[in-house]
Design an enzyme around this catalytic site. Structure first.
Site, PDB file in Angstrom:
ATOM      1  CD  GLU A  21      49.671  45.430   6.042  1.00 55.30           C
ATOM      2  OE1 GLU A  21      50.639  44.647   6.125  1.00 55.30           O
ATOM      3  OE2 GLU A  21      49.650  46.430   5.311  1.00 55.30           O
TER       4      GLU A  21
ATOM      5  NE  ARG B  32      49.883  38.228  -0.825  1.00 58.98           N
ATOM      6  CZ  ARG B  32      50.654  39.004  -0.067  1.00 58.98           C
ATOM      7  NH1 ARG B  32      51.377  39.955  -0.618  1.00 58.98           N
ATOM      8  NH2 ARG B  32      50.724  38.831   1.234  1.00 58.98           N
TER       9      ARG B  32
ATOM     10  CB  SER C 110      50.275  49.621   6.799  1.00 56.14           C
ATOM     11  OG  SER C 110      51.647  49.725   7.064  1.00 56.14           O
TER      12      SER C 110
ATOM     13  NE  ARG D 276      50.127  48.034  -3.110  1.00 59.75           N
ATOM     14  CZ  ARG D 276      50.024  48.258  -1.803  1.00 59.75           C
ATOM     15  NH1 ARG D 276      50.107  47.241  -0.967  1.00 59.75           N
ATOM     16  NH2 ARG D 276      49.855  49.486  -1.347  1.00 59.75           N
TER      17      ARG D 276
ATOM     18  NE  ARG E 286      44.780  42.325   2.057  1.00 54.89           N
ATOM     19  CZ  ARG E 286      46.069  42.198   2.351  1.00 54.89           C
ATOM     20  NH1 ARG E 286      46.540  42.657   3.507  1.00 54.89           N
ATOM     21  NH2 ARG E 286      46.890  41.639   1.502  1.00 54.89           N
TER      22      ARG E 286
END
Length: 420
Positions: free
Chosen positions: A344, A272, A347, A257, A383
RNA sequence: GGAGGCGUCGCCUAGUCCGGUCUAUGGCGCCCGCCUGCUAAGCGGGUUGAGGGCUCAAACCCUCUCGCGGGUUCAAAUCCCGCCGCCUCCGCCA
């Protein structure tokens, strides 16, 4: 992509959905107009073409003056057909472009509003009582598990090395996730991480968030941000058989990403990052089973969170914060002691028929075919190391290993700082 | 990187040289029916997908679909150009 027939029959439903997301409502009327002109231009082309074909059949049998007359007539028709075809193609293209604009229709019950308008469905587990709180990077560096300095030296900001127990911890999380999935009946899949533009577009990632995606210019390929992309493309343009229940795949892949526009956000540690690994559930099921399947995916996610023993909450994400493909999305967020906030970890999205329609994934249904529903959900990522380290930290900077992960760390119950 | 071959309606396959009932052949599989103690065999029919018209719906009708996109032609599975994919051989790198 939405069903044009549905837009025609119930445009208000689509308008309401667009409004709830805070997106364009006018596009509905533009679509309806484009559809109308497409159908009329198509009829015109088909009428001319039918005439051309039927006359063309007479030519081989005709002779002399009769043949010459026919040839003259069909020559004229040929030009008219070409013009009508071009006109129809042009209108079709406009319709195709417009079709990609509306986002999926949000399901009833999804909270309206934006990022902060989620609804908390439940909170599970107690937050740890810590006198001194170290954040995951401090803990990870102490354990010689995370090295962001060398990550930056070699690859730049938001890159990292996982070393020693850090590497083992990541593989432990992913392996636990994969085992959980296999036990639940998923087919484990290691996917490509470079995909063609059609596949990336089909999954809806080239819309509003296109600048999040890495593109390899020289080869016209995209690096995936999740194995949802290759798994959605897996059955593209196929008619699948769902008579034995949903097709469930657990994809293991690296994820890339760009994190454009997140400068200054989560810059410390590995919260991140540009590259990480993930085990992702992906399910193809019948439209009418999608809501139940979504609940099952959420269930497996919670089973994983229970296994790593971190406190978490489940939120029902608001309409304006859904991706364009999702009709509903549940996030599981773990407690992050160092920042006293939720982070988070998983998801899960119900994309109903939105992705399948773009990608051409159908099933047989009385007399014809119809699009299937697709759903996805996270079962484990890099993460998660953050939540595990912080929630299981001990006063001296060592970290308790949740029981489910011990097998992947040589049976160790506690990870201790390396002093040297 | 170089050379060659191939891509047809689930699978296999005919057709492509030489354009025109190709409205795509045949087989396998599958579905329906007949026949038959049962099963198998046999017989008859059906079986790509997409879009549109008509319709309450269907039946039915039309257009497109022979890897994809262009072109030539009155007419393209068939001729020409470009692209994609797969296979084989050579080279290169492991």
């Amino acid at each position: 992509m939405l069903d044009l027939r549905q837009i025609r029959e119930d445009p208000d439903r689509v308008r309401a959905s667009q409004r709830a997301r805070g997106e364009s409502v006018d596009v509905v009327d533009q679509l309806l107009a484009a559809d109308e002109s497409r159908r009329s231009s198509l009829s015109e082309f088909e009428r001319l073409r039918a005439e051309q074909k039927s006359l063309g059949k007479l030519i081989p049998q005709a002779s002399g003056d009769e043949k010459q007359a026919l040839l003259a007539k069909t020559r004229e028709l040929s030009a008219a057909v070409k013009a009508a075809e071009a006109a129809a193609a042009e209108v079709q293209q406009r319709l195709d472009e417009l079709s990609l604009v509306p986002s999926n229709i949000v399901l009833d019950g999804v909270p309206a509003g934006g990022e902060d308008d989620y609804v908390v469905l439940r909170e599970v587990g107690g937050k740890p009582a810590l006198n001194t709180v170290r954040d995951h990077l401090e803990l990870g560096e102490g354990l010689r598990a995370i090295d962001t300095e060398r990550g930056a030296k070699v690859s730049g900001a938001r890159f990292y090395f996982l070393t020693g127990v850090g590497a083992q911890l990541e593989l432990g999380i992913l392996n636990l996730a994969l085992s959980t999935a296999v036990e639940a009946g998923f087919t484990p899949v290691i996917t490509p991480t470079l995909v063609r533009p059609e596949v990336m577009r089909g999954t809806g990632f080239l819309g509003a968030h296109a600048d999040e995606v890495y593109r390899l210019e020289a080869d016209d390929l995209y690096l995936v941000g999740t194995s949802e992309v290759p798994l959605a493309g897996y059955h593209a343009d196929e008619i699948v058989d769902l008579s034995d229940g949903p097709l469930r795949y657990a994809g293991w892949s690296a994820c890339y990403r760009r994190e454009a526009g997140s400068y200054g956000k989560d810059t410390r540690g590995i919260i991140r990052v540009h590259q990480f690994q993930k085990v992702e559930m992906f399910s193809y099921c019948r439209q009418e089973d999608a809501v139940d399947e979504h609940a099952r995916l959420l269930g497996w996610e919670e089973q994983m969170l229970a296994a790593i023993e971190v406190p978490y909450r489940v939120i029902d994400v608001a309409a304006g914060d859904l991706g364009s493909s999702a009709a509903r999305k549940f996030d599981c967020e773990a407690w992050l002691p160092s920042q006293s906030r939720w982070l988070e970890l998983t998801s899960t999205s119900n994309c109903t028929t939105f992705q399948a329609r773009r990608l051409g994934v159908r099933e047989r249904a009385d007399g014809g075919t119809r699009p299937v529903a697709t759903l996805n959900g996270t079962l484990g990522t890099t993460r998660w190391i953050v939540a595990i380290l912080e929630n299981h930290q001990l006063p001296d900077g060592s970290v308790r290993v949740p029981e489910a992960l011990r097998a992947y760390l040589g049976g160790r119950e506690v990870l201790e700082p390396v002093t040297r």
